[in-house]
Design a protein around this motif. Structure first.
Motif, PDB file in Angstrom:
ATOM      1  N   GLY A  68      56.707  53.147  18.773  1.00  0.00           N
ATOM      2  CA  GLY A  68      57.132  51.729  19.246  1.00  0.00           C
ATOM      3  C   GLY A  68      55.920  50.916  19.610  1.00  0.00           C
ATOM      4  N   SER A  69      55.619  50.362  20.802  1.00  0.00           N
ATOM      5  CA  SER A  69      54.610  49.746  21.155  1.00  0.00           C
ATOM      6  C   SER A  69      53.287  50.491  21.804  1.00  0.00           C
ATOM      7  CB  SER A  69      55.004  48.709  22.485  1.00  0.00           C
ATOM      8  OG  SER A  69      55.462  49.626  23.573  1.00  0.00           O
ATOM      9  N   GLU A  70      53.558  51.725  21.517  1.00  0.00           N
ATOM     10  CA  GLU A  70      52.366  52.502  21.749  1.00  0.00           C
ATOM     11  C   GLU A  70      51.662  53.181  20.553  1.00  0.00           C
ATOM     12  OE1 GLU A  70      53.370  55.335  24.915  1.00  0.00           O
ATOM     13  OE2 GLU A  70      53.188  53.885  26.393  1.00  0.00           O
ATOM     14  N   VAL A  71      50.241  53.446  20.325  1.00  0.00           N
ATOM     15  CA  VAL A  71      49.925  54.360  19.329  1.00  0.00           C
ATOM     16  C   VAL A  71      48.951  55.302  19.956  1.00  0.00           C
ATOM     17  CG1 VAL A  71      48.195  54.085  17.388  1.00  0.00           C
ATOM     18  CG2 VAL A  71      49.858  52.250  17.777  1.00  0.00           C
ATOM     19  N   GLU A  72      49.472  56.637  19.332  1.00  0.00           N
ATOM     20  CA  GLU A  72      48.425  57.676  19.893  1.00  0.00           C
ATOM     21  C   GLU A  72      47.164  57.628  18.809  1.00  0.00           C
ATOM     22  OE1 GLU A  72      49.898  61.806  21.217  1.00  0.00           O
ATOM     23  OE2 GLU A  72      49.492  61.732  18.964  1.00  0.00           O
ATOM     24  N   ALA A  73      45.809  57.608  19.218  1.00  0.00           N
ATOM     25  CA  ALA A  73      44.868  57.740  18.419  1.00  0.00           C
ATOM     26  C   ALA A  73      43.891  59.118  18.743  1.00  0.00           C
ATOM     27  CB  ALA A  73      43.926  56.538  18.732  1.00  0.00           C
ATOM     28  N   GLU A  74      43.979  59.922  17.755  1.00  0.00           N
ATOM     29  CA  GLU A  74      43.222  60.807  17.929  1.00  0.00           C
ATOM     30  C   GLU A  74      41.949  61.010  16.968  1.00  0.00           C
ATOM     31  OE1 GLU A  74      43.951  65.982  18.020  1.00  0.00           O
ATOM     32  OE2 GLU A  74      45.673  64.460  17.164  1.00  0.00           O
ATOM     33  N   ALA A  75      40.932  61.195  17.441  1.00  0.00           N
ATOM     34  CA  ALA A  75      39.506  61.000  16.713  1.00  0.00           C
ATOM     35  C   ALA A  75      38.579  62.490  16.739  1.00  0.00           C
ATOM     36  CB  ALA A  75      38.854  59.901  17.104  1.00  0.00           C
ATOM     37  N   TRP A  76      38.030  62.863  15.533  1.00  0.00           N
ATOM     38  CA  TRP A  76      37.150  64.059  15.542  1.00  0.00           C
ATOM     39  C   TRP A  76      35.924  63.494  15.169  1.00  0.00           C
ATOM     40  CZ3 TRP A  76      42.065  63.827  13.917  1.00  0.00           C
ATOM     41  CH2 TRP A  76      43.274  65.157  14.431  1.00  0.00           C
ATOM     42  N   GLY A  77      34.870  64.029  15.388  1.00  0.00           N
ATOM     43  CA  GLY A  77      33.557  63.641  14.976  1.00  0.00           C
ATOM     44  C   GLY A  77      32.432  62.929  15.896  1.00  0.00           C
ATOM     45  N   ALA A  78      31.299  62.674  15.564  1.00  0.00           N
ATOM     46  CA  ALA A  78      30.443  62.128  16.525  1.00  0.00           C
ATOM     47  C   ALA A  78      30.788  60.624  16.727  1.00  0.00           C
ATOM     48  CB  ALA A  78      29.063  62.218  15.625  1.00  0.00           C
ATOM     49  N   GLY A  79      31.600  60.092  15.807  1.00  0.00           N
ATOM     50  CA  GLY A  79      31.834  58.590  15.876  1.00  0.00           C
ATOM     51  C   GLY A  79      33.169  58.510  16.814  1.00  0.00           C
ATOM     52  N   ALA A  80      33.814  59.590  17.419  1.00  0.00           N
ATOM     53  CA  ALA A  80      35.059  59.475  17.921  1.00  0.00           C
ATOM     54  C   ALA A  80      35.374  58.461  19.209  1.00  0.00           C
ATOM     55  CB  ALA A  80      35.472  61.002  18.513  1.00  0.00           C
ATOM     56  N   SER A  81      34.353  58.350  19.855  1.00  0.00           N
ATOM     57  CA  SER A  81      34.373  57.606  20.965  1.00  0.00           C
ATOM     58  C   SER A  81      34.112  55.829  20.496  1.00  0.00           C
ATOM     59  CB  SER A  81      33.285  57.571  22.061  1.00  0.00           C
ATOM     60  OG  SER A  81      33.392  58.873  22.746  1.00  0.00           O
ATOM     61  N   TRP A  82      33.314  55.631  19.552  1.00  0.00           N
ATOM     62  CA  TRP A  82      33.141  54.493  18.924  1.00  0.00           C
ATOM     63  C   TRP A  82      34.634  53.811  18.126  1.00  0.00           C
ATOM     64  CZ3 TRP A  82      33.501  51.869  14.503  1.00  0.00           C
ATOM     65  CH2 TRP A  82      32.811  50.511  14.290  1.00  0.00           C
ATOM     66  N   ALA A  83      34.969  54.980  17.480  1.00  0.00           N
ATOM     67  CA  ALA A  83      36.368  54.393  16.658  1.00  0.00           C
ATOM     68  C   ALA A  83      37.480  54.554  17.759  1.00  0.00           C
ATOM     69  CB  ALA A  83      36.916  55.701  15.760  1.00  0.00           C
ATOM     70  N   LEU A  84      37.506  55.144  18.737  1.00  0.00           N
ATOM     71  CA  LEU A  84      38.822  54.982  19.789  1.00  0.00           C
ATOM     72  C   LEU A  84      38.563  53.791  20.490  1.00  0.00           C
ATOM     73  CD1 LEU A  84      39.044  58.665  20.985  1.00  0.00           C
ATOM     74  CD2 LEU A  84      40.649  57.388  19.428  1.00  0.00           C
ATOM     75  N   ASP A  85      37.311  53.311  20.918  1.00  0.00           N
ATOM     76  CA  ASP A  85      37.162  52.057  21.447  1.00  0.00           C
ATOM     77  C   ASP A  85      37.659  50.884  20.623  1.00  0.00           C
ATOM     78  OD1 ASP A  85      36.052  53.353  23.705  1.00  0.00           O
ATOM     79  OD2 ASP A  85      33.809  52.859  23.112  1.00  0.00           O
ATOM     80  N   GLY A  86      37.458  51.118  19.361  1.00  0.00           N
ATOM     81  CA  GLY A  86      37.783  49.910  18.558  1.00  0.00           C
ATOM     82  C   GLY A  86      39.324  49.887  17.885  1.00  0.00           C
ATOM     83  N   VAL A  87      40.098  50.933  18.411  1.00  0.00           N
ATOM     84  CA  VAL A  87      41.621  50.838  18.047  1.00  0.00           C
ATOM     85  C   VAL A  87      42.215  49.821  18.044  1.00  0.00           C
ATOM     86  CG1 VAL A  87      43.823  52.052  18.171  1.00  0.00           C
ATOM     87  CG2 VAL A  87      41.841  53.355  17.764  1.00  0.00           C
TER      88      VAL A  87
END
Length: 321
Positions: free
Chosen positions: A66-85
């Motif tokens: 719905g109005s939420e998205v669960e974001a799961e990330a693996w790898g060295a760039g995980a924090s950067w990618a999650l910050d940019g979701v």
């Protein structure tokens, strides 16, 4: 390719405050159904995307609720990618000032049907430039094959468990790795010298390309992108759409886009100049117009046989898989 990744991940939930369907927002990033860097699971509306960040490779999984998205990330760039979701899913994009004109009922209807679609911002300028360079002046089928072959051969296996049903994903090559691809391998992938030179030139300017993310003037961003040899209005627009989240970056100089958009709006096929005049009232949102009409599936009539695939490069044969 020989790296072994510990299968652990970081999970965050983004509360968007609006309905979000990741594939509807970022589906334009996928290079055909066989893209090694993008997998879509239609059962759960989940997107798996492999990309390269300033902190390293990452595999990102996006599942909507719905109005939420669960974001799961693996790898060295995980924090950067999650910050940019949020930016990736269009949180910086705004429909403010966009109002479909009543004389364009197809656009009125598309805006009503897809009110939650936003323009994504990947923050990956070189990656967008590499993809757009491969896509220049060829059919989508040719471009998708070239991307697929080169990523599987020279990309890096994505960290984490892989996509649905264990499907293997690949992170696009780093700039220095693109530069190591032999000329014969480009040809084997069906990418001739003109297009490969765009990617190789961009690879030498990758850091400068990424710095365009700090700019706010769209005209200056376009000027800097087009300062690279082989980069014209179409390629620059494709990069601005994907990496910068530019809702005004209309795909002029495309074989079909101006015809499709003008046909959808007024039932008449116009060239770039005619279409530019037609969509001028939507300045600031011209790519939004293009994207909404694409999602509505409105295309100008195609007459005669489809464009044949070329056979002048070793990769451009009928061994298309």
């Amino acid at each position: 390719m020989g790296k072994t990744w510990r299968v652990s991940s970081v999970v965050r939930v983004w509360r968007a405050g609006r309905v979000v369907d990741p594939h509807s927002v970022i589906g334009g990033l996928r290079k055909g159904p066989g893209d090694p860097a993008y997998v879509f699971d239609p059962m759960r509306r989940t997107v798996w995307r492999a990309t390269r960040t300033p902190e390293g490779p990452v595999l990102l999984r996006l599942t909507p609720y719905g109005s939420e998205v669960e974001a799961e990330a693996w790898g060295a760039g995980a924090s950067w990618a999650l910050d940019g979701v949020p930016e990736l899913l269009g949180d910086k994009d705004s429909w403010d000032g966009f109002e479909p004109l009543p004389e364009h009922p197809a656009l009125v209807d598309a805006a009503r049907r897809f009110p939650d679609v936003r323009v994504p911002r990947t923050r990956a300028v070189f990656e967008a430039m590499a993809a757009a360079g491969i896509e220049q002046v060829v059919t989508g089928k040719e471009a998708f094959r070239g991307w697929r072959v080169l990523l599987r051969e020279y990309g890096e296996r994505a960290p984490g468990p892989g996509g649905p049903e264990g499907r293997m994903l690949f992170v696009p090559p780093a700039p220095e790795d693109w530069r190591l691809i032999p000329s014969w391998q480009w040809l084997r992938a069906g990418v001739e010298g003109r297009r490969s030179r765009v990617v190789l030139t961009a690879a030498t300017r990758a850091k400068a390309l990424e710095r365009t993310l700090d700019l706010t003037d769209s005209a200056e961003i376009e000027r800097r992108l087009r300062s690279l040899p082989g980069v014209g209005v179409w390629t620059a627009a494709e990069v601005r759409q994907r990496a910068h989240g530019d809702a005004d970056a209309f795909s002029f100089a495309d074989y079909h886009v101006s015809r499709d958009v003008s046909y959808a709006l007024i039932g008449e096929e116009l060239d770039d100049d005619g279409c530019a005049e037609l969509i001028e009232p939507y300045r600031g949102h011209r790519f939004r117009v293009q994207r909404l009409l694409e999602m509505a599936g409105i295309r100008h009539p195609r007459y005669g046989p489809r464009k044949a695939l070329p056979t002048h490069t070793p990769g451009a044969t009928h061994r298309l898989r």
